[in-house]
Design an enzyme around this catalytic site. Structure first.
Site, short mmCIF file in Angstrom:
data_model
loop_
_atom_site.label_atom_id
_atom_site.label_comp_id
_atom_site.label_asym_id
_atom_site.label_seq_id
_atom_site.Cartn_x
_atom_site.Cartn_y
_atom_site.Cartn_z
N ASN A 208 0.77 -1.15 -0.16
CA ASN A 208 -0.06 0.15 -0.08
C ASN A 208 0.78 1.26 0.12
O ASN A 208 2.10 1.03 -0.01
CB ASN A 208 -1.03 -0.15 1.28
N ASP A 276 -4.45 -6.15 4.89
CA ASP A 276 -5.75 -6.95 5.69
C ASP A 276 -5.55 -8.32 4.99
O ASP A 276 -6.10 -9.21 5.65
CB ASP A 276 -6.96 -6.17 5.19
N LYS A 286 8.37 -18.28 -9.48
CA LYS A 286 8.14 -16.94 -10.11
C LYS A 286 6.90 -17.48 -10.98
O LYS A 286 7.00 -18.64 -11.39
CB LYS A 286 8.91 -16.30 -11.06
N PRO A 303 -3.74 -11.77 10.46
CA PRO A 303 -4.09 -11.28 11.66
C PRO A 303 -4.27 -9.82 11.92
O PRO A 303 -3.39 -9.11 11.44
CB PRO A 303 -2.92 -11.82 12.50
N ASP A 304 -5.24 -9.28 12.77
CA ASP A 304 -5.20 -8.09 13.22
C ASP A 304 -4.26 -7.81 14.45
O ASP A 304 -4.61 -8.32 15.66
CB ASP A 304 -6.59 -7.66 13.53
N PHE A 323 -4.59 3.48 14.64
CA PHE A 323 -4.89 4.64 13.59
C PHE A 323 -6.10 4.00 12.64
O PHE A 323 -6.42 2.93 12.65
CB PHE A 323 -3.62 4.72 12.75
N LYS A 337 -14.30 1.69 14.87
CA LYS A 337 -13.16 0.74 14.66
C LYS A 337 -12.55 0.67 16.01
O LYS A 337 -11.98 -0.27 16.75
CB LYS A 337 -12.13 1.39 13.81
N LYS A 341 -11.97 -3.09 17.72
CA LYS A 341 -10.64 -3.34 17.96
C LYS A 341 -9.94 -3.56 19.37
O LYS A 341 -9.27 -4.04 20.05
CB LYS A 341 -9.69 -2.43 17.14
N1 CTP Z 1 -3.78 -3.10 12.15
C1 CTP Z 1 -3.35 -4.17 12.56
N2 CTP Z 1 -3.25 -5.36 11.77
C2 CTP Z 1 -3.93 -5.38 10.82
C3 CTP Z 1 -4.74 -4.36 10.24
C4 CTP Z 1 -4.84 -3.16 10.84
O1 CTP Z 1 -2.47 -3.72 13.23
N3 CTP Z 1 -4.05 -6.55 10.10
C5 CTP Z 1 -4.11 -1.60 12.69
C6 CTP Z 1 -3.39 -0.60 12.10
O2 CTP Z 1 -2.10 -0.49 12.51
C7 CTP Z 1 -4.31 0.58 12.49
C8 CTP Z 1 -5.77 -0.10 12.65
O3 CTP Z 1 -5.42 -1.38 12.93
O4 CTP Z 1 -3.80 1.08 13.95
C9 CTP Z 1 -6.67 0.39 11.64
O5 CTP Z 1 -6.03 -0.08 10.59
P1 CTP Z 1 -7.00 0.35 9.21
O6 CTP Z 1 -6.21 -0.02 8.06
O7 CTP Z 1 -7.79 1.73 9.25
O8 CTP Z 1 -8.33 -0.76 9.48
P2 CTP Z 1 -8.61 -1.99 9.14
O9 CTP Z 1 -8.43 -3.24 10.23
O10 CTP Z 1 -7.89 -2.36 7.68
O11 CTP Z 1 -9.98 -1.76 8.85
P3 CTP Z 1 -10.97 -1.55 7.76
O12 CTP Z 1 -10.46 -2.50 6.47
O13 CTP Z 1 -12.33 -1.91 8.05
O14 CTP Z 1 -10.91 -0.02 7.19
#
Ligand code: CTP
Length: 397
Positions: A208, A276, A286, A303-304, A323, A337, A341
């Site tokens: 990204n 994500d 490749k 994993p989140d 964030f 969120k 979270k």
């Molecule tokens: N984050 C994380 N691990 C992930 C995804 C996100 O730790 N796998 C954390 C980011 O570092 C940030 C927060 O979660 O602090 C929110 O990230 P964001 O990209 O805005 O949210 P998403 O979890 O991707 O939710 P959505 O796709 O619904 O916007």
């Protein structure tokens, strides 16, 4: 930490000199003694009477003042403080310091002192960026002079850029850090930053637009306040800051492992733009254009990391900050969120392409906490970092 410390405050001649009055007040509130020294040009911007009244002490301004010399000579004056602070530090004062000039009281004190010196520069952005000033800055840093700011923003002269005097509270923190190791001394803080790269095959990946600038600025601001920072970063565009423990990762899975293995932390800031999804069928070879049609990528959810740490039963940091990068309904989505979270605060920002925030130098954030939100004006990512670091100091002290 500042109680009973003596600060020799040199006030240079600049439009920001008025902020030195607030600085004196803040220092005195914390129990410090301030001996003010006003340069000739500084006295064009603030009056000796107001400085001396706020400091509650005699003001020094003239190298050849016989009364002052009889009471306390300039050499003694330069040694009597715990720290010398120059605010505002003008281009002229920096040049004098770098060149070792001693042609007025301020420059003589700076040359004669055996104490540490902290400069808070303030000047027009062109003056700041001028090679001469940057040369002087490099010289002074290598001489061990400490700096706080300058900040980025609108200037009194109508231009925009780096050159604004750091805010009085930032200068207070820098003074505290110089004297005692800082308000976050002894605190361990984890910061994640940058994008993650999720491999498709050994040569391709999904990523990204995160540059890592905001997370890096946060780690730098926290380290400047004395925190012991573990900085877990994906492949960012900007280099990691000095003075932090850097752990470089590529993928979200690696970032999770690094975060879970990091030392127990008092606070954690999750500024990384974690992917994500990862490609579940990423192979060791490749992918070739072999004439059998287009490849099909199968995705699995990553994993989140923020949610995992927020929901830890054991070892959860006292303050967890996430964030929220949103393109629509920023506040509503970020508020939801935060709850989903389980983190304490969410720094919400609009990353729609028109804002230029993702990968840019500025940020426009709303801080969402349990019982409300704070809209911050658009400012440089360094300024956002410093403001967030200040809030964090208050929250975990
Ligand atoms: N984050 C994380 N691990 C992930 C995804 C996100 O730790 N796998 C954390 C980011 O570092 C940030 C927060 O979660 O602090 C929110 O990230 P964001 O990209 O805005 O949210 P998403 O979890 O991707 O939710 P959505 O796709 O619904 O916007």
């Amino acid at each position: 930490m500042l109680a009973d410390k003596r600060i020799l405050l040199i006030i240079g001649g600049g439009i920001a000199a008025f902020k030195s009055l607030d600085l004196i007040r803040r220092l005195r509130e914390r129990g410090a003694f301030v001996t003010p020294v006003l340069t000739k040009s500084g006295a064009e911007f603030v009056t000796p009477l107001s400085v001396s009244a706020l400091a509650g002490e005699k003001i020094y301004s003239d190298l050849f003042d016989l009364t002052s010399e009889a009471e306390m000579g300039h050499i003694e004056l330069s040694r009597s403080a715990d720290l010398i602070v120059v605010a505002p530090g003008t281009a002229d004062l920096m040049a004098k310091m770098a060149g070792g000039l001693a042609n007025d009281l301020a420059s003589t004190l700076l040359l004669a002192t055996d104490k540490r010196v902290l400069v808070a520069p303030s000047m027009n952005v062109r003056m700041w960026e001028h090679p001469a000033t940057q040369r002087n800055l490099a010289t002074l840093k290598s001489d061990g002079v400490l700096f706080v700011g300058p900040n980025e923003g609108d200037m009194a002269c109508g231009e925009y850029g780096y050159g604004r005097l750091a805010e009085p509270l930032e200068i207070v923190d820098a003074i505290d850090a110089a004297l005692s190791g800082g308000p976050l001394k002894g605190k361990h803080i984890l910061v994640t930053s940058g994008p993650t790269h999720e491999p498709i095959d050994p040569v391709r990946y999904i990523a990204n637009r995160s540059s890592g600038a905001q997370g890096t600025a946060i780690a730098k601001a926290l380290a400047a306040l004395g925190a012991d920072v573990t900085f877990v970063t994906g492949p960012a565009d900007v280099p990691p800051p000095n003075g932090v423990r850097v752990i470089k990762v590529q993928t979200a899975a690696e970032m999770l492992t690094a975060v879970m293995e990091a030392p127990a932390s008092d606070a954690a800031v999750f500024a990384a733009a974690v992917a994500d999804w990862r490609v579940e069928n990423a192979g060791p070879s490749k992918i070739k254009k072999d004439g059998n049609g287009l490849p099909t990528l199968e995705f699995a959810e990553n994993p989140d990391i923020l949610a995992t740490v927020s929901k830890l039963k054991k070892g959860r940091p006292g303050l967890v900050i996430g964030f929220a990068a949103e393109t629509d309904d920023v506040i509503a989505n970020a508020t939801a969120k935060r709850l989903r979270k389980g983190c304490d605060w969410i720094v919400a920002n609009d990353v729609s392409p028109a804002t230029g925030i993702m990968g840019g130098t500025e940020n426009d954030v709303t801080l969402i906490i349990a019982d409300g939100s704070e809209d911050w004006p658009r400012m440089g990512k360094d300024a956002v970092a410093q403001r967030l670091a200040q809030k964090l100091v208050e929250a975990i002290k």
